[in-house]
Structures are given as C-alpha cells and as structure tokens.
Design an enzyme around this catalytic site. Structure first.
Site, PDB file in Angstrom:
ATOM      1  CG  ASN A  30      -1.858   1.187   1.282  1.00 22.54           C
ATOM      2  OD1 ASN A  30      -1.469   2.300   0.967  1.00 22.54           O
ATOM      3  ND2 ASN A  30      -3.088   0.954   1.697  1.00 22.54           N
ATOM      4  CG  HIS A  35       0.157   0.199   4.477  1.00 22.85           C
ATOM      5  ND1 HIS A  35      -0.685  -0.855   4.736  1.00 22.85           N
ATOM      6  CD2 HIS A  35      -0.611   1.310   4.525  1.00 22.85           C
ATOM      7  CE1 HIS A  35      -1.919  -0.400   4.926  1.00 22.85           C
ATOM      8  NE2 HIS A  35      -1.893   0.910   4.800  1.00 22.85           N
TER       9      HIS A  35
END
Length: 256
Positions: free
Chosen positions: A7, A248
């Site tokens: 991500n 992330h």
C-alpha cells in the site's frame, strides 16, 4: 517467484520510495494499493523504465490498485469486484501472470463503525467471499493480495483492547476474514509464522513505528493449488523507516 503487496499511500507522491524498493528487492510481481491517482496520472513510464509492465485501476484522490510484473505486462482478467455494478470505487484488479491468477485488492476501511461506511465494508467483504469461492472452485493457482483492512486475531494488533470497536477489528470483520479462510485459502504470512507478532502498518503519529505499535492488515491468501509452493514470507519493515515513506511496509512471499 517473489510476489509482493504494498500500500503505497499515494503513488506519485511516493514514487521515489517505490522505485528504490523495486530496485533493491526485484520482486517478480507487485500488487499496489491506494494509488490516489486517476488512470491518466499513473506513472507507467517511470515504472517501465524500472523494468516492470503494469495494469492499473485508478481513481482521483482515493483508492486505486495496480499490478506490476517484472519484464512483462500482466494479462488483465478482471477490473472491479463483481456483485455491485453501481460501486464506483477502484478496489480490485486481477491478472494472469506465469500461470497464476493474481487478484490485487484494497478492502474498505469502514470507519466510523457502526455506520454507512462500515455497512459498505461488510457488503464489499460479502462480494469478495462470493467471488473468492468461485476462484477456489476453478482449482487453479490463485493469490489474493493486498490491504484487507482487517486484523484477523489479537496477535495481529499491538494492543487489542484498544481496537475492539474499530472497523478493522470488529467481530463481523474478523468473522468475514475467517469465512474466507474456511473456503480453503491459506494466510501465507500466518501459516509460516504462526506465533509471531508481525505488523505491516504503523500510524504516522504518536511515534508508532519507533514503538512498534503496529497492525497486520496486508495479507496474502493462497488457493489450495498454490499453498503447497509457499517457501518464505516476510515484511520489509525497514522501508517504513525511509524518508517520506508510506505508513505501510511492503510484504512479500516466495513460491517454489
């Protein structure tokens, strides 16, 4: 074969981070989420220069998913999750790569819960369950990878008691994830690290990364035809410490 999910939290704003990671790790296949860019602004030229072909499903300012393949262009097999023709969110894209079906997904966050956003998350999860069952029935190698926005168990969150009412940890969401596994999918990271606290996401504030106050919400699910080939699974945690990085970290698996 090394497959990764990441991500990126805005592909254009963090393109240097993505390209650096691609150069260092050289994954064969990459699933990206949260592009936060319309199709016309996907940086395909820069990614091609890095040696990757790509397909993408963008959306202005929000969502967006893509699949990269080193040295080839993924053959797109689906764009958008079936079951709701009025759903305008760019959250699912799928491709065939070297005999494997790769589904890249970005499941809704769902907060605040309860509420309309949480209801949408559960409906999306239900659609995913129905489609995932169809993929299982094909009895072919399939991987579903991406940001699922769910911590499956207490082991996947740094302080479970603080997250009980959050949309990523509510019983309905954990039950939906468990129902996926019950279809026959293997959670790759948890399969190889059954008792380890492994996180893939750390908030930007309250010094979360330095305290290792993280969540495991980025997952690989492998179909029965593929699960036996699983060799390694790891989180590139060091990438979360880079300048101007995503909240992330990339997650990757190796298959025989």
């Amino acid at each position: 074969m090394k497959l990764a999910t990441y991500n990126v939290n805005g592909i254009n704003g963090r393109l240097d981070v993505l390209l650096r990671w691609l150069e260092e790790r050289q994954p064969h296949v990459v699933c990206l989420q949260e592009l936060k860019a319309p199709d016309s602004r996907f940086p395909h030229r820069e990614i091609e220069k890095a040696g990757y072909g790509a397909i993408w499903h963008g959306q202005k300012s929000w969502n967006g998913v893509a699949i990269l393949a080193r040295g080839r262009t993924p053959m797109e097999t689906r764009r958008g999750l079936p079951g709701d023709p009025d759903d305008s969110h760019s959250r699912y894209i799928e491709a065939a790569i070297e005999g494997i079906i790769v589904g890249c997904l970005y499941l809704p966050n769902g907060n605040p819960a309860p509420g309309p956003r949480f209801d949408y998350k559960l409906r999306w999860f239900d659609r995913l369950q129905h489609y995932a069952a169809q993929l299982i029935d094909l009895e072919i190698p399939v991987v579903l990878a991406g940001d699922f926005n769910v911590m499956p168990t207490d082991l996947d969150v740094y302080k479970p008691e603080r997250w009980r009412d959050d949309a990523l940890f509510r019983p309905e969401v954990k039950a939906a994830y468990a129902a996926l596994l019950d279809q026959g999918w293997t959670d790759a990271v948890r399969h190889l690290h059954p008792n380890e606290r492994i996180y893939t996401f750390w908030k930007y504030f309250r010094n979360a990364f330095a305290r290792d106050a993280g969540l495991r919400i980025d997952h690989f699910l492998l179909s029965p035809a593929l699960a036996g080939d699983l060799k390694r699974a790891k989180v590139d945690k060091s990438v979360r410490a880079w300048d101007h990085t995503s909240d992330h970290a990339p997650v990757w698996i190796e298959l025989l």
